[in-house]
Design an enzyme around this catalytic site. Structure first.
Site, PDB file in Angstrom:
ATOM      1  N   HIS A  56      -1.952   3.132   1.563  1.00 29.63           N
ATOM      2  CA  HIS A  56      -0.645   2.532   1.383  1.00 29.63           C
ATOM      3  C   HIS A  56       0.426   3.613   1.241  1.00 29.63           C
ATOM      4  O   HIS A  56       0.126   4.802   1.060  1.00 29.63           O
ATOM      5  CB  HIS A  56      -0.652   1.625   0.157  1.00 29.63           C
ATOM      6  N   GLU A  58       2.536   4.477  -1.076  1.00 27.52           N
ATOM      7  CA  GLU A  58       2.571   5.278  -2.291  1.00 27.52           C
ATOM      8  C   GLU A  58       1.510   6.378  -2.263  1.00 27.52           C
ATOM      9  O   GLU A  58       1.764   7.520  -2.657  1.00 27.52           O
ATOM     10  CB  GLU A  58       2.351   4.388  -3.519  1.00 27.52           C
ATOM     11  N   CYS A  90      -2.166   0.618  -5.967  1.00 26.01           N
ATOM     12  CA  CYS A  90      -1.139   1.658  -5.926  1.00 26.01           C
ATOM     13  C   CYS A  90      -0.509   1.878  -7.293  1.00 26.01           C
ATOM     14  O   CYS A  90      -0.079   2.989  -7.618  1.00 26.01           O
ATOM     15  CB  CYS A  90      -0.071   1.290  -4.906  1.00 26.01           C
TER      16      CYS A  90
END
Length: 374
Positions: A56, A58, A90
Site C-alpha cells: 500500500h 504508506e 498500514c
C-alpha cells in the site's frame, strides 16, 4: 475535520491525491491511495498503491524514507487501513515507523478495513482527518465506496456531445464528436472499469470495439456488454471479432427470437435473457441487467451510450457518475440530442461537479457525481 489544517497540510494532501491517481486501472477493486511523508518541512518520501495485492501507499513511502520516517507527518489520501488483508495493516506500519502525525483525506468506508485513525490515536499518534468533504473524498474512489454499501455495480455514464447537446448529426448517422485526445482519455477510463456497456443502437451505428487500445492496459480486461432486446446485433460486429479473448455479453428480452440468440452464441457472445422494463417501451429491465452483471463479478460499468440507454439510467437513478466530453461546435436542429425531451423532468441538481474540468485537445471533460450518499 478533527483539527485545524494549514495551507501546507492542504498542499501535501493534494500531492497525495495526485500520486494516488497513478494507480488507475491497476489496483481496483482496491482503492487508489497516495502518501507523502514530510519531516521538518521537507518531503522525505512519497508512495502510492501501484498494483492490486502489492504494498500500500504508506508502506511504499515508509520503505523509501527508512529512518527519516521517525517524527515525520504522513499525508494519506485515504484513512490508513486497519486490517490484515493481502498486506499488513498500514496503521500499524505507521506506528512502528515512529510517524508523529497523520493527516488523511477521507475515512475508509470498509467494515473491516476502517478504524485506522483510532488505532493511530491509541498509539499516541496525532491524527487529523477527514479533511475532505464526503463528496470530495468519494470522488477519488467512487466504485470502492459504492461497493461498501451498494449491491449493484457502480455505473458511470460517458457521453460526447456538442455545444447544443447533440451526439450525432442525424438519426442513424455515425458522427465523430470529439478529437483523438479525448478518445485516448476514454480508453484510459475504460482501463479502470470491469465492463463497458452500450445500447443496441450505438453498437449497430458506431460499431465500436469497446476495448483499451489507445492507453496502457489495465489489470483487468473490461468485459463488453450490449443491451439488445431482440438480439439483432450483427455477427459481423467489430466487438465480436475478439469475443474468444475478451468476453461479450448480450442482454436480450425473454422470448427473443431463438435464431438470433443461436447466431450470437455461435459468434462467441454470452447471451442473457432478462425481463423487459415494467415502464413499457420495450426496453430491458435495467435492475435485472445490473443484478446479472453483479453475479458475474462486475463491480463497475462504464456506459458509453446511446441516448435512450443514458436517459433510462438517469431516469431510474442508476447512473452514479457522468463523464461529459463537450466539443466546441454545434450540429443544429437536425442533430440527435443527448437526452430526449422527457429527460427534462430529471432533476439535474442531484449531480454535482467533483473534479476540475480538464481539456483534452479542444474538448472539455466535465465530471459530475450524484450527490447523495451511496
Amino acid at each position: 475535520m478533527t483539527a485545524h489544517v494549514s495551507q501546507a497540510d492542504v498542499d501535501h494532501l493534494e500531492r497525495a491525491r495526485q500520486l494516488a491517481r497513478r494507480g488507475w486501472g491497476r489496483v481496483h477493486p482496491n482503492p487508489m491511495v497516495g502518501c507523502v511523508l514530510v519531516r521538518d518541512g521537507r518531503v522525505v518520501a512519497e508512495g502510492y498503491h501501484r498494483e492490486f495485492g502489492g504494498p500500500h501507499a504508506e508502506v511504499v513511502a515508509l520503505e523509501s524514507a527508512r529512518s527519516l520516517a521517525r517524527g515525520a507527518t504522513a499525508y494519506v489520501s485515504l484513512e490508513p487501513c486497519n486490517h490484515e488483508g493481502k498486506t499488513p495493516p498500514c496503521a500499524q506500519a505507521l506506528v512502528a515507523a515512529g510517524v508523529r502525525r497523520v493527516v488523511y483525506g477521507v475515512a475508509d468506508p470498509g467494515v473491516e478495513s476502517s478504524g485506522g485513525a483510532d488505532t493511530l490515536r491509541r498509539a499516541g499518534v496525532e491524527v487529523t482527518g477527514p479533511v475532505w468533504s464526503p463528496l470530495e473524498g468519494r470522488a477519488e474512489n467512487p466504485a470502492f465506496f459504492h461497493a461498501a454499501h451498494g449491491e449493484s455495480p457502480w455505473v458511470a455514464l460517458k457521453l460526447a456531445l456538442t455545444l447544443d447537446g447533440c451526439v450525432a448529426a442525424a438519426p442513424g448517422v455515425r458522427t465523430r464528436i470529439t478529437g483523438q485526445e479525448a478518445e485516448r482519455e476514454v480508453h484510459r477510463l475504460r482501463s479502470g472499469f470491469d465492463a463497458v456497456m452500450v445500447g443496441a443502437g450505438t453498437a449497430r451505428i458506431d460499431d465500436p470495439r469497446l476495448t483499451v487500445r489507445l492507453a496502457p492496459a489495465g489489470r483487468v480486461v473490461p468485459r463488453r456488454i450490449v443491451l439488445d432486446s431482440e438480439g439483432s446485433l450483427p455477427s459481423t460486429a467489430a466487438l465480436l471479432e475478439e469475443a474468444a479473448q475478451i468476453p461479450v455479453h448480450v442482454f436480450t428480452r425473454k422470448g427473443a427470437p431463438e435464431e438470433h440468440v443461436a447466431r450470437l452464441e455461435g459468434a462467441g457472445a454470452h447471451v442473457h435473457a432478462v425481463p423487459v422494463s415494467a415502464g413499457g417501451g420495450g426496453g430491458l429491465d435495467l435492475g435485472a441487467v445490473l443484478a446479472a452483471c453483479r453475479e458475474m463479478g462486475v463491480g463497475s460499468i462504464l456506459c458509453e451510450g446511446g441516448p435512450r440507454l443514458a436517459a433510462s439510467l438517469l431516469g431510474e437513478g442508476r447512473a452514479h457518475r457522468l463523464y461529459l466530453f463537450l466539443a466546441p461546435f454545434t450540429l443544429g436542429a437536425s442533430g440527435v440530442r443527448a437526452f430526449p425531451p422527457d429527460a427534462d423532468a430529471f432533476d439535474w441538481r442531484s449531480f454535482l461537479p467533483v473534479l476540475a474540468p480538464v481539456l483534452h485537445g479542444r474538448d472539455t471533460l466535465i465530471v459530475l457525481d450524484r450527490g447523495e450518499t451511496p
